[in-house]
Structures are given as C-alpha cells and as structure tokens.
Design a protein around this motif. Sequence first.
Motif, PDB file in Angstrom:
ATOM      1  N   PHE A   8     -17.901  45.055  79.973  1.00 53.28           N
ATOM      2  CA  PHE A   8     -16.709  44.850  80.867  1.00 53.28           C
ATOM      3  C   PHE A   8     -17.138  44.822  82.263  1.00 53.28           C
ATOM      4  CE2 PHE A   8     -14.012  45.163  76.808  1.00 53.28           C
ATOM      5  CZ  PHE A   8     -14.264  44.183  76.593  1.00 53.28           C
ATOM      6  N   ILE A   9     -16.438  44.460  83.241  1.00 49.87           N
ATOM      7  CA  ILE A   9     -16.004  44.772  84.619  1.00 49.87           C
ATOM      8  C   ILE A   9     -14.984  45.609  84.788  1.00 49.87           C
ATOM      9  CG2 ILE A   9     -16.131  44.057  87.026  1.00 49.87           C
ATOM     10  CD1 ILE A   9     -18.087  41.970  86.500  1.00 49.87           C
ATOM     11  N   LYS A  10     -14.887  46.523  85.346  1.00 51.91           N
ATOM     12  CA  LYS A  10     -13.573  47.391  85.518  1.00 51.91           C
ATOM     13  C   LYS A  10     -13.532  47.488  87.080  1.00 51.91           C
ATOM     14  CE  LYS A  10     -11.262  51.912  85.342  1.00 51.91           C
ATOM     15  NZ  LYS A  10     -11.634  53.256  84.969  1.00 51.91           N
ATOM     16  N   ILE A  11     -12.159  46.896  87.394  1.00 50.04           N
ATOM     17  CA  ILE A  11     -12.206  46.985  88.779  1.00 50.04           C
ATOM     18  C   ILE A  11     -11.343  48.385  89.368  1.00 50.04           C
ATOM     19  CG2 ILE A  11     -10.569  45.686  90.715  1.00 50.04           C
ATOM     20  CD1 ILE A  11     -10.832  43.041  89.107  1.00 50.04           C
ATOM     21  N   LEU A  12     -11.960  48.575  90.249  1.00 52.37           N
ATOM     22  CA  LEU A  12     -11.703  49.837  90.851  1.00 52.37           C
ATOM     23  C   LEU A  12     -10.662  49.793  92.182  1.00 52.37           C
ATOM     24  CD1 LEU A  12     -15.195  51.780  90.230  1.00 52.37           C
ATOM     25  CD2 LEU A  12     -13.021  51.882  88.889  1.00 52.37           C
ATOM     26  N   ASP A  13     -10.766  48.786  92.808  1.00 53.68           N
ATOM     27  CA  ASP A  13      -9.826  48.641  93.822  1.00 53.68           C
ATOM     28  C   ASP A  13      -8.519  48.678  93.372  1.00 53.68           C
ATOM     29  OD1 ASP A  13      -8.190  47.173  95.863  1.00 53.68           O
ATOM     30  OD2 ASP A  13     -10.127  46.740  96.636  1.00 53.68           O
ATOM     31  N   GLU A  14      -7.780  49.748  94.199  1.00 51.36           N
ATOM     32  CA  GLU A  14      -6.341  50.154  93.675  1.00 51.36           C
ATOM     33  C   GLU A  14      -5.299  48.937  93.956  1.00 51.36           C
ATOM     34  OE1 GLU A  14      -3.122  53.509  94.508  1.00 51.36           O
ATOM     35  OE2 GLU A  14      -5.156  53.868  95.236  1.00 51.36           O
ATOM     36  N   GLU A  15      -5.388  48.407  95.028  1.00 46.42           N
ATOM     37  CA  GLU A  15      -4.488  47.153  95.392  1.00 46.42           C
ATOM     38  C   GLU A  15      -4.507  46.194  94.400  1.00 46.42           C
ATOM     39  OE1 GLU A  15      -3.225  46.265  99.121  1.00 46.42           O
ATOM     40  OE2 GLU A  15      -3.319  48.143  99.950  1.00 46.42           O
ATOM     41  N   CYS A 134     -13.759  41.566  96.008  1.00 44.60           N
ATOM     42  CA  CYS A 134     -13.718  43.024  95.276  1.00 44.60           C
ATOM     43  C   CYS A 134     -15.075  43.406  95.378  1.00 44.60           C
ATOM     44  CB  CYS A 134     -13.256  42.806  93.652  1.00 44.60           C
ATOM     45  SG  CYS A 134     -13.179  44.642  93.008  1.00 44.60           S
ATOM     46  N   ARG A 135     -15.169  44.682  96.114  1.00 45.93           N
ATOM     47  CA  ARG A 135     -16.500  45.273  96.539  1.00 45.93           C
ATOM     48  C   ARG A 135     -16.530  46.610  95.474  1.00 45.93           C
ATOM     49  NH1 ARG A 135     -16.229  42.988 101.536  1.00 45.93           N
ATOM     50  NH2 ARG A 135     -18.043  41.641 101.868  1.00 45.93           N
ATOM     51  N   ASP A 136     -15.564  47.056  94.799  1.00 46.16           N
ATOM     52  CA  ASP A 136     -15.345  48.346  94.313  1.00 46.16           C
ATOM     53  C   ASP A 136     -14.991  48.071  92.925  1.00 46.16           C
ATOM     54  OD1 ASP A 136     -15.379  50.960  93.728  1.00 46.16           O
ATOM     55  OD2 ASP A 136     -13.078  51.250  94.848  1.00 46.16           O
ATOM     56  N   TYR A 137     -16.014  48.052  92.007  1.00 43.50           N
ATOM     57  CA  TYR A 137     -16.059  47.730  90.471  1.00 43.50           C
ATOM     58  C   TYR A 137     -17.102  48.526  89.708  1.00 43.50           C
ATOM     59  CZ  TYR A 137     -19.598  44.430  91.602  1.00 43.50           C
ATOM     60  OH  TYR A 137     -20.898  43.664  91.816  1.00 43.50           O
ATOM     61  N   GLU A 138     -17.078  48.630  88.635  1.00 43.01           N
ATOM     62  CA  GLU A 138     -18.143  49.090  87.616  1.00 43.01           C
ATOM     63  C   GLU A 138     -18.329  48.337  86.275  1.00 43.01           C
ATOM     64  OE1 GLU A 138     -17.427  53.324  86.983  1.00 43.01           O
ATOM     65  OE2 GLU A 138     -15.600  52.763  85.622  1.00 43.01           O
ATOM     66  N   PHE A 139     -19.379  48.593  85.644  1.00 44.29           N
ATOM     67  CA  PHE A 139     -19.521  47.901  84.417  1.00 44.29           C
ATOM     68  C   PHE A 139     -19.418  49.046  83.358  1.00 44.29           C
ATOM     69  CE2 PHE A 139     -21.976  44.955  87.015  1.00 44.29           C
ATOM     70  CZ  PHE A 139     -21.743  43.949  86.432  1.00 44.29           C
ATOM     71  N   LEU A 140     -18.545  48.517  82.336  1.00 46.44           N
ATOM     72  CA  LEU A 140     -18.534  49.419  81.242  1.00 46.44           C
ATOM     73  C   LEU A 140     -18.889  48.720  79.785  1.00 46.44           C
ATOM     74  CD1 LEU A 140     -14.854  50.782  81.755  1.00 46.44           C
ATOM     75  CD2 LEU A 140     -17.084  52.029  81.909  1.00 46.44           C
TER      76      LEU A 140
END
Length: 205
Positions: A8-15, A134-140
Amino acid sequence: MSGNKFLFIKILDEELVILFQGLKSIFNDQEATSPVHITVKGPQKSNFKVTSFNNFSDRDHPLVISQSSCFSYSRKYFVHFKVQIPEMGKYQLWYKPTFPTEKNPHITVCETSDEDFSKDIVRFLNKEVDDLLCRDYEFLQYIPSQHDIVLAMGMEKTRNIDDAGIPNLINIGKVRKGLFARARKIKAKHVDLANREKQTTLHAN
C-alpha cells in the motif's frame, strides 16, 4: 510467513488525508472501514522487495492525483480518484492479479450499489477538485485485515469536518470552498430519493 500480502501507499499529507477521508465518510453509508490508501501490489504470498519501493519513495516522485472516475465490480460501483505514479513500471511496482484489466492506481472514496449516485459523485468531484500533487507518502506492506490496517495506517474521524481542515488546498485553488457542505447535500438528495422509492414500493404492495 503465510497469507496474502499487499503493498500500500499511505498518504502522509495531512490536508489530503482530511480531504479523501472526509469524502469517504460523507458518501458511504457507514464510517469508512479502512484509511485512505492506494493499493499498488498484491495479493501475493512472498514478501515484497524493499529496494524497489525504497528507491521510488522520495520527493522526486510525486503522486499525481487526477480526475474522478468509476468502475463496477460484483454489482457495486467504486468512485475513485485516478493516481498517476511516474516511473512505476521502471521499479516494477504495479501488480494486481485479482484485477488484471485495471491498470490505474486509485483512491476509492465511495462504494455503492446505486449507479446514479456514483455518476452524480463523479460529476461533482470533477467540478469541485482540481488535479493534486502528493510528495509526502510512504509504502507499507503487510498481511491485511481491518484491524491491522487501522493499527498501521491510523483512522481519521471526519464526520464533522469543514473547510478549516483544508485551508491550503482552498487557497491555491485546488478545492472549491464549501466542498464538504455541498457533498453532504449530494448524499442527502440520494438518501431522500431512496426513502421515497421504498415508500412507493411499500404502498404498491
């Protein structure tokens, strides 16, 4: 380790999290059972190669989140935003054997059995939301269950959100002011229509 695994990609950008989780909460009949995510691989039995997505996951590879669309599966309609992932093929990130014809990563915001409702949502979102980066994300990666997903990715309670949660997206013109209030009106309209149809059916019987 046994069991099906997903990437999965988790989006970290709060908005963006507030935006997508808010839309999910409004348009679905129940509180969303999983957080906002993008499935890019799986299911598969073996672990994923860490190097493939570690090299990819950096600020030089923004996610491009574009127009809303809809696909149907098993008598359900899934409204989603398309996600373009540059150089995804180079890093061999895309593999979804259960959906071999679906080539576009996406963020689902509504699952419904009402085709007309799904069409109204698509029209609404394409009018209200511009292309997003979106430039703020991570893989899980893990063996998924609802409990595991909530623990790993976190859940946002967003029933009562408003414009205050997405000020920057509104200020730069990516989202129209009053989006959530208008989304609630779309949902209320279809709930009212569904209730009228039930009443008509009851009277006819």
